[in-house]
Write a protein that holds these residues in place. Structure first.
Motif, PDB file in Angstrom:
ATOM      1  N   ARG A 195      73.893  81.290  37.885  1.00 51.93           N
ATOM      2  CA  ARG A 195      74.324  80.011  38.472  1.00 51.93           C
ATOM      3  C   ARG A 195      74.364  78.907  37.412  1.00 51.93           C
ATOM      4  O   ARG A 195      75.320  78.148  37.329  1.00 51.93           O
ATOM      5  N   ARG A 196      73.316  78.823  36.573  1.00 54.62           N
ATOM      6  CA  ARG A 196      73.281  77.803  35.515  1.00 54.62           C
ATOM      7  C   ARG A 196      74.431  77.988  34.535  1.00 54.62           C
ATOM      8  O   ARG A 196      75.081  77.023  34.138  1.00 54.62           O
ATOM      9  N   ILE A 197      74.693  79.226  34.149  1.00 53.99           N
ATOM     10  CA  ILE A 197      75.782  79.496  33.205  1.00 53.99           C
ATOM     11  C   ILE A 197      77.111  79.065  33.798  1.00 53.99           C
ATOM     12  O   ILE A 197      77.925  78.432  33.136  1.00 53.99           O
ATOM     13  N   GLN A 198      77.333  79.373  35.067  1.00 54.38           N
ATOM     14  CA  GLN A 198      78.592  78.990  35.710  1.00 54.38           C
ATOM     15  C   GLN A 198      78.714  77.471  35.798  1.00 54.38           C
ATOM     16  O   GLN A 198      79.773  76.915  35.519  1.00 54.38           O
ATOM     17  N   GLU A 199      77.622  76.784  36.146  1.00 50.40           N
ATOM     18  CA  GLU A 199      77.664  75.320  36.264  1.00 50.40           C
ATOM     19  C   GLU A 199      77.929  74.656  34.921  1.00 50.40           C
ATOM     20  O   GLU A 199      78.720  73.720  34.827  1.00 50.40           O
ATOM     21  N   VAL A 200      77.263  75.132  33.865  1.00 49.97           N
ATOM     22  CA  VAL A 200      77.341  74.471  32.569  1.00 49.97           C
ATOM     23  C   VAL A 200      78.587  74.872  31.782  1.00 49.97           C
ATOM     24  O   VAL A 200      79.229  74.028  31.154  1.00 49.97           O
ATOM     25  N   THR A 201      78.946  76.172  31.819  1.00 50.33           N
ATOM     26  CA  THR A 201      80.049  76.659  30.981  1.00 50.33           C
ATOM     27  C   THR A 201      81.359  76.809  31.732  1.00 50.33           C
ATOM     28  O   THR A 201      82.416  76.806  31.122  1.00 50.33           O
ATOM     29  N   SER A 229      74.828  88.450  29.747  1.00 46.95           N
ATOM     30  CA  SER A 229      74.340  89.587  28.968  1.00 46.95           C
ATOM     31  C   SER A 229      73.895  89.151  27.569  1.00 46.95           C
ATOM     32  O   SER A 229      72.844  89.577  27.084  1.00 46.95           O
ATOM     33  N   ILE A 230      74.675  88.297  26.942  1.00 45.34           N
ATOM     34  CA  ILE A 230      74.310  87.767  25.620  1.00 45.34           C
ATOM     35  C   ILE A 230      72.995  86.993  25.731  1.00 45.34           C
ATOM     36  O   ILE A 230      72.084  87.169  24.921  1.00 45.34           O
ATOM     37  N   TYR A 231      72.884  86.164  26.747  1.00 51.56           N
ATOM     38  CA  TYR A 231      71.689  85.355  26.975  1.00 51.56           C
ATOM     39  C   TYR A 231      70.460  86.240  27.182  1.00 51.56           C
ATOM     40  O   TYR A 231      69.393  86.021  26.597  1.00 51.56           O
ATOM     41  N   THR A 253      77.181  71.720  24.974  1.00 53.26           N
ATOM     42  CA  THR A 253      77.075  72.677  26.073  1.00 53.26           C
ATOM     43  C   THR A 253      75.910  73.615  25.838  1.00 53.26           C
ATOM     44  O   THR A 253      75.149  73.916  26.764  1.00 53.26           O
ATOM     45  N   LEU A 254      75.757  74.080  24.612  1.00 50.93           N
ATOM     46  CA  LEU A 254      74.630  74.963  24.293  1.00 50.93           C
ATOM     47  C   LEU A 254      73.300  74.255  24.531  1.00 50.93           C
ATOM     48  O   LEU A 254      72.353  74.844  25.045  1.00 50.93           O
ATOM     49  N   GLU A 255      73.248  72.987  24.174  1.00 46.55           N
ATOM     50  CA  GLU A 255      72.023  72.212  24.379  1.00 46.55           C
ATOM     51  C   GLU A 255      71.724  72.058  25.872  1.00 46.55           C
ATOM     52  O   GLU A 255      70.564  72.155  26.294  1.00 46.55           O
ATOM     53  N   ARG A 256      72.745  71.862  26.687  1.00 43.81           N
ATOM     54  CA  ARG A 256      72.549  71.762  28.142  1.00 43.81           C
ATOM     55  C   ARG A 256      72.019  73.075  28.691  1.00 43.81           C
ATOM     56  O   ARG A 256      71.162  73.081  29.588  1.00 43.81           O
ATOM     57  N   LEU A 257      72.510  74.202  28.178  1.00 40.34           N
ATOM     58  CA  LEU A 257      72.013  75.498  28.633  1.00 40.34           C
ATOM     59  C   LEU A 257      70.554  75.693  28.243  1.00 40.34           C
ATOM     60  O   LEU A 257      69.764  76.216  29.027  1.00 40.34           O
TER      61      LEU A 257
END
Length: 123
Positions: free
Chosen positions: A38-44, A56-58, A116-120
């Protein structure tokens, strides 16, 4: 004469109910996976197979960071990641050159701006 079976009842296999020993660092936790997705979809904005590839990378990064000696889990995570890359870019299992090209595409397609990376990371 009737024989009675005096052997003990068979034990239930596996861990006791509620045991979360396999949830090391959240890697296997369904709640972790759903929250991260959910976080990945919201942020990226990544959805579908793109979102799963990024997840998967995360997850691979988490395993390497928190449990660097667990090679078995790292191998399973990498195999899952490679499988998704093959599906996304339509690469055969024996086609090494196309797989190398697909990996370069992953680097390009999933490059994110530093903000974006910082937000994640802050989630």
């Amino acid at each position: 004469m009737i024989q009675r079976n005096n052997s003990p009842a068979p034990k239930r296999r596996g861990a006791p109910a509620g045991n979360r020993n396999a949830c090391t660092h959240g890697y296997y936790s369904k709640g972790f996976i759903e929250n991260a997705r959910r976080r990945i979809q919201e942020v990226t904005g990544f959805t579908g197979i793109d979102g799963e590839l990024f997840l998967s990378i995360y997850r691979m990064q988490l395993v390497i960071k928190h449990d660097p000696d667990n090679v078995r889990v790292q191998q399973r995570a990498m195999a899952s990641f490679m499988d998704m890359v093959r599906r996304k870019y339509d690469v055969g299992h024996r086609d090494v050159n196309d797989l190398a090209a697909a990996m370069n595409k992953v680097r390009h397609d999933f490059a994110l701006p530093p903000e974006t990376l910082e937000r994640l990371r802050s989630c």
